[in-house]
Each structure stands twice: as C-alpha cells, then as structure tokens.
Design an enzyme around this catalytic site. Structure first.
Site: not given
Lengths: 257, 257, 257, 257
Positions: A96, A157, A183-184, A205-206
């Site tokens: 990645k 995040g 992301a987001g 993830n976050t």
C-alpha cells in the site's frame, strides 16, 4: 461476485488496518470479527531484529493477507525503499503506497505517488496507492499499472465520511481497476454508502480501533459493507423530489362510510 | 437488547410495508428476506367482502405482525374510523396513524394526528403515529400515551435519506418511547445512519418495493440495520477536523537507512 | 484589505469568464455589472488573423484585466505553447493554467499542471493554476512559484457548489498565496460560503452566463462576494448543537400576571 | 418587487432581533447597518414602569418597525396574554408568535401556536408565527389568517443554516403568504441560500449579535440577502452531474501548430 485484485480473490470487501488499537488482543479480535481478508501493517511495527515479534504470527494465523504500507514516507524514494524492505521481510510483493509530506493532515502527494507507483510496478509490485480523490490522478495510476486505486473519503482519522463524494463518483465511473475508498470512513453508514455508490471495497481502521468495543464495531462494519454491496447489486431506486405514496391513496374511508 | 413496544418484543429493528410491489409474490419474498417482524398494511388492501383475500394468509404465515395504517385519512375523524374498522377486521388494536391532507407531498398533519392519537389511546389502541420530525409534537404524542413515535426522515417515497437529521437527533435525545424513523429512507446507508444516531427502528417500504431485486434489497437493509444498531451499541468515535494517523508516523525510513 | 496578486491590486474578489454567453453584449453587460476586474478568455476566442475582432476592444474598454486561459490543452507541452502564444497576442504575462485530458468531466491533471507551472514561472509568467482541491498539490504549486492557486469547488459547469469543502478548508489554512475557488460555484450563496471560509476570491462563469438575466445575476454575485468577505473579516460565530435563545427566556408572563 | 405583509411594504428582506448584543449601542449600530425595517423585541425588554426606557426611543428613531414577540410563553394562553400586553404598550397590533415549552431546544409547539394564532387573528392582530418547518402546519396557519409564516431553518441560536431545507422548499412552493425563514441562519451564505430558494425574507439575530463586529456583520448580511433575492429573480440555472466547459474545448492548439 467476489473482488479480484491481481489474481487474488477476496470474499470480504472490508479491508482493515492494525494501527491505533489499545492492545494487540483488541486488534486481533476486531480484525477477526470483521471478516477482513486484507489488513495493512506499517513497516515500523514489524520487529526487525528479533524472532519475538508477537504481531505477525497471530495475524498470519487469522488467515488474513498482510499488506505492508509505506506510511511515514515523504518522497517517492523513501516509499520505494520501504516497499523493497517490506517485500523482503514479509515475503510479499503487495504494497500500500502512502506518501504524505505533511504531518498535520497526512494528505497524499500526487506527484511522488505516481512516480513511486510507476517504479514499483516495473519492479513487480502489486501497488495499491492511497491518493486524493482526484479522477485524473486515479486514471494515470491505472495507466502505469496499479492494480487498484485507493482514493480518500476524508482526511485520515477524521471520521468525516465521504467528504469527497462528488469526485469518488467520477472515479468509480471511470475506473477499470478496483476502487477502494480509504480514510475518513467513521461509521458503518459511511461504508455502506461507499459500497452503494459502487466502490469495490473500503479500508477502515480508526473507526474500529477507537470504538468503545472494537470487536462489535468490526462486526457492525462487516454487516454494513455486505448490506451496501448487496444494495448496489440489487439496484437502488432513484431519488424523488416529491412524495410517492407507499399505500394506495384512495378515498377508501369515504367509500366505506 | 431487543426492542419492546407495548409489551411486544421485536428482534428485528426493520419494519416494512406492503405497498408498491410489482406482485404479491415479490412482496412476500422481500418481507421474508428482510427478517421484519412488523409490516404495515393499508386498509384498502384488505378484502372486505370475500374470503378469497390472497394477501393476509401468506403474510400471517410469515409470522410477521400486521400493522394496519390509516393511509388516505385526511382528518382525525377519518383516521379514527379507519382504525376502528381495522381493529375489527384484523383483530388487532395496533394502528399506524397516518393523516395527510395534502395529496402531493403526503405530509402528516400535526393537529389532527395529536387529536386522533389521544382518542385512540383512550379506546385502547397501541398508537404508532407517523409525524413530521417535530420534537415538541413527538413529546406531546408521548404524553397522550402513544407507545412510540414515527418521525419522518424525508418526504415519503422520496428516498432522500435523513433530511430531518438535525431534528431527529433532538427527538431521540428527548424521547422516552421508541423512535422509529419512517419515510424517506432510500438506501441501506440511510437506515444504518438512523440506527447509529440511536433510533430504535426504521420503517422502509419504497426502497424495497422499487428495487430491481426486492428480495436482495431486503436482505441488504436487514444487514445495514443490524450493523447500524451494533455500531450504536459499540460506541462510535467522534469526528475530527484534522487528520489522525492510523499508522505511527515515525522517521522509520530514515532510521533504517 | 484588497487582494494582491503579483503586485496587482484587485478591489473586487469576483473573477469572471467570457464563455457560454448568448451574445457578446450579454457578456459585456454581465461583466460590467459584476464589478469584476479580471476575466478569463480562451485563446480560441481571440481573432488571430484580422483586426476586426469585436471581443477584445470592448473588454479592454471595461477596464477589466484579461487573463488568457489554456483551456483545451491536454498536456504540459500544449499548455506551455498556448501560454506563450497568448503572451504575444495579448501582451500579458498572466495565464490561467488549465490542463484537462478528459473531455467529459474536464478534471485538471495534477502532474502536467505542476510541470507546466514550473516551466512557465521560470519564463516569467504569472501562473494561476486551476487544480483539483488537493492540499499537497496546491502547496507544491506555491513552492514552484505560482502567484496563487485555483482549486475547484466542484466539476466545472456543474453548479454544485463547494463539493470539495473539507479540502478547501485545509488549502486555505495552509496557503501563503491567494486561494481562488474556481468551478462549480452555481449560486451567490456558494460564493458567499467560499468567502466566509477565507478564500481570497472566486471565479464564476457558467452561473452568470446561463442565468435568465446575466446582468442581474452578476450583480447578485457581486453583492454575495462582498457580503461573504465582510463576514469573514467581521468574525463569524461558531455553530452550536443546542439552541441558544435570542430573547431572554424569563418567566416574564408569570411575573406580570 | 418589494415585500408586503398586511399592507405594510418592506424594502429590506432582512429582519432582525434585539437580543444578545453586548450593548445597546452595538445593537443599534448593527440594526442600522443592516438596513432592516423590522426588528423583534421581547416583551421583557420593554420597561414597564418608567419612562426612562433607553431602548425604545433610539429604535424608533432608526425608523425600524418594532415587532414584539412572545418569547418565553409556553402555552397559547400565555402567548395571547403577552400579545395583548404588547399591543397596549407598543401601540402595535403586530406580533411575532413564539411558543416553546422546552427550555433546552426552544422548539415551537405546533398545537399551541395554531390555537393562539387563530385567537389573535380574530382579535385583529397581524400574526407572524414562528414554527417548525412543517408544511401542513404552515398551510393551516395561513388558513386561520396569519399574514405570513416563519418556519425555522435550524434550532434557534445554533447557526447551523438551513437544516430544514427539504421542508422549506415545500413550504415555499405551497404558501400564499410570505415565508420568512427564522432561526438557525448563522452566516450570510445561509441567508443568501434561503433567498435563492424563494423565501420572502429572513430573520437573523444571533449571527449579528455574536459577531466580533456586529455592525460589519449586519452589512454583510444585508448584501447577501440582496444578492440572494436578486439571484432568485434573475433565474438561477440548474445543477448538472457532469462538467460543462466554460471555454470552448476545441483542438485549438493543434490547429495552430
């Protein structure tokens, strides 16, 4: 239909990460519950010197494919170096590609990313580039041989959801490689929305790692991703400005009186 | 935790409707796949004269609770009349109260709805009122004894999603009876969003009935509602304006060189 | 405070374009009413062979600065060629750099734009690049010497408003050159919003040219841009989740009874 | 075309309030700069006992019409009492009807408001009711003789903008009396948006009073309201999903080479 990236077939369209968890146990429980078959791993987290690394063996036991990322790289050269190192350490040619010169918003650099991608593809890597939701850039990454593109939904995040929606739609329409929204994504509804739009997968993830109960949240995302994909395949109806009654609006009461 | 309305326990938080389907078969397949345990039914659709009604027996066979609605009623008087009639015909004291004088947008009438609700509660009905997302009105309906409130997300059949989001949040915060978001939910992501906000259930009809594949779409909503609820219980993290890295942002590459 | 780009002072923060108008007269009336001091002009519209060009003299009479753009260019080479040509023809070293390989969405190419910008800056051009709302790219364009950046609000001509809002905020926060929001601005409220966020100017064309009354619409945008800028300088208050009464909520009635 | 309410002609479509200002001077300067011709005043602020009231004379000197409001009333009876009292004290039969039983979100009560409106209209009042953005309620208020309706954009004081947009559009389409968007308008762009949608006026208080520079902010809103109205009259173009070039996309460069 399952998702195929570089001849690898994925039955789950929810990709995960290994960062930010309170403990390795929480992380493993969450990834396991998510049903994810691909999880990213920052190079830094791989123990370089000893055999005592307690992260890799349990991840490998889960049967989840490891995707090293180049997080922390600020230039193409740094990212290429990191990718080569990861290949040796993890015995994988998947990477990645993340290049973000700015430590505050971690926004990816389009120029360095394209340059690194071109080089890594030539070296035989399966390159999954994390980029701004820029339709032209995504097309160019596809043209140099990336096996998918990973446009961002919002600053990493931030849990803001699909702030780049208008541009993701164009990317999805134009792409001939899988589009993975990265992301987001802060809630299962965001993930479902991405899938309904036709994204091929999402990376979360976050939102998992920072949940009060990461394991339950992983299951929540798993369900939402499945639901969103199923809806995409089942054909969502359009929107209407005016109301359309669900029940027949007849003068039934009058007729009965 | 399951949802309880008037001592009835529901394991599914997805309520459905019976209108707008291309065929009875499509409707039954969709409701079955949705896992729904409560489905609304317009009085008009109940065959009043013969035993040959082909709608009720199969619905009853699914084990789904039937909720007659007063769709088409334009005044409290008409709605009360319809509710009484439905009670006799279907042997149920549950009623979804819908009063909409305007045939174009089908917006519910707050005055007539409160008046009818008060009367029907006194007559022993379990009243489920469909209303605008008006926090004060919802509170008053609760006070006259409604067992839940059903604020709208957007104009019915419009598939616009949670256009009333700012007000639903207040309603959910203040309510002491279940809040069921009704109307406007056009995609699984909308349903998941409502659940993440803390709604107790959603009612979806048009989005299922108008899908290319109503059965698959029902399953998609089932998954999204489960995911949204699970996320609510697992504790979603907040939003952030700035980026927060998933992977440790260290000078790892430099360290390795 | 007025806006300064490359030592040129602008009293109006509304930049305009000359395309898409029904007639030259409508265009001139609209630009005049807008108060704009900078208007873009596609090279194609400049008559190359004769002195009979009826577009340039009236525009010059308005006292508005002409900004040739490279619209139609698909590569850095084409854009550089067009910029040099425009410099000779219009006796200006200012250029709006537009490079869009894709004829459907007209999205700008980040790689070619950065390359062309670097070259043109070295040749003494005042380069105003039209780009995706990509914070890293904007920073890099600033670093190679662009005198401003022109990130898009939404796909050009789409009138969708600030679809890239989350990213424009980051660009504005980080920029040390003026940020001019270009493309997608379809209503005065969009322009006001951009100014309230701290953008230095906006460029509007389609919304003026396609209005029923382009002259009145130009005045509308003029007012909204002024209002938005004034609000930015006057300090907008924040948002609140809960209500805050404008009027004192006292038990005044009780006190009076 | 100017705005007419009950035979009174307004040249400004920006209505203001007198609450929350740091000082009377700031308030007067702001209202003066706004160009507003109508400003609301809570009954409580009117000095009941002495002639020394320092608020009324300067407001009257500005030439702005005073609109007493019933803020603080929790029932129809309290509001009617307050309206009568205000009529005597201020020698005006205009009243802004506000009834909000809930001290936290200050949401208006639809039932009490309609009841009070009907009574006050019969007593000869010009009734301007502050209500939820409920299309049916607005229609009923019109039917009992209210001279306008004042649906909310968002919870009062929240500065969230037009959270009720989907419903305001229906109200504006259906109304035969002026529609004034009240509450929630926190920025000039919000006010412009309301006017572009066809609202007849907006009422703004908190956003002015809480600005760092209330006088400049008032001028900002004045410009935005004028711009938004002008755009509505000049005919905004529609939105497009795809890009539409402002400049002719020809092969001009190739042609020239």
């Amino acid at each position: 239909m399952s998702l195929i990236i570089a001849d690898h077939e994925f039955h789950s369209r929810l990709f995960t990460g290994t960062g930010k968890y309170a403990s390795s146990q929480a992380m493993l429980a969450s990834i396991s519950a998510s049903g994810s078959e691909l999880t990213t791993l920052a190079l830094r987290r791989i123990d370089l010197k000893t055999q005592s690394d307690d992260l890799l063996p349990p991840l490998q036991q889960l049967g989840v494919k490891l995707l090293p990322n180049t997080s922390g790289a600020r230039t193409a050269a740094e990212a290429i170096f990191a990718a080569r190192l990861a290949r040796e350490m993890l015995q994988t040619n998947w990477v990645k590609l993340e290049i973000h010169p700015d430590p505050r918003y971690l926004m990816p650099d389009p120029i360095e990313t394209l340059a690194a991608a071109a080089t890594l593809v030539k070296e035989g890597f399966v390159v999954m580039p994390y980029v701004h939701a820029d339709p032209v850039l995504c097309k160019r990454l596809e043209e140099v041989g990336c096996q998918c593109v990973m446009p961002l939904g919002a600053p990493i995040g931030s849990n803001q959801g699909l702030a780049s929606k208008a541009f993701l739609e164009i990317i999805i329409e134009q792409a001939r490689v899988p589009v993975i929204v990265d992301a987001g994504i802060g809630a299962p509804s965001h993930a479902a929305q991405a899938m309904e739009m036709g994204a091929d997968a999402v990376l979360v993830n976050t939102a998992l790692a920072s949940a009060r109960d990461p394991r339950a949240m992983a299951e929540a995302f798993k369900l939402a991703v499945q639901g969103g994909r199923l809806a995409f395949e089942a054909g969502l109806g359009g929107r209407s400005q005016t109301a359309v009654p669900s029940s027949p609006l007849t003068d039934f009461v009058q007729g009965l009186v």
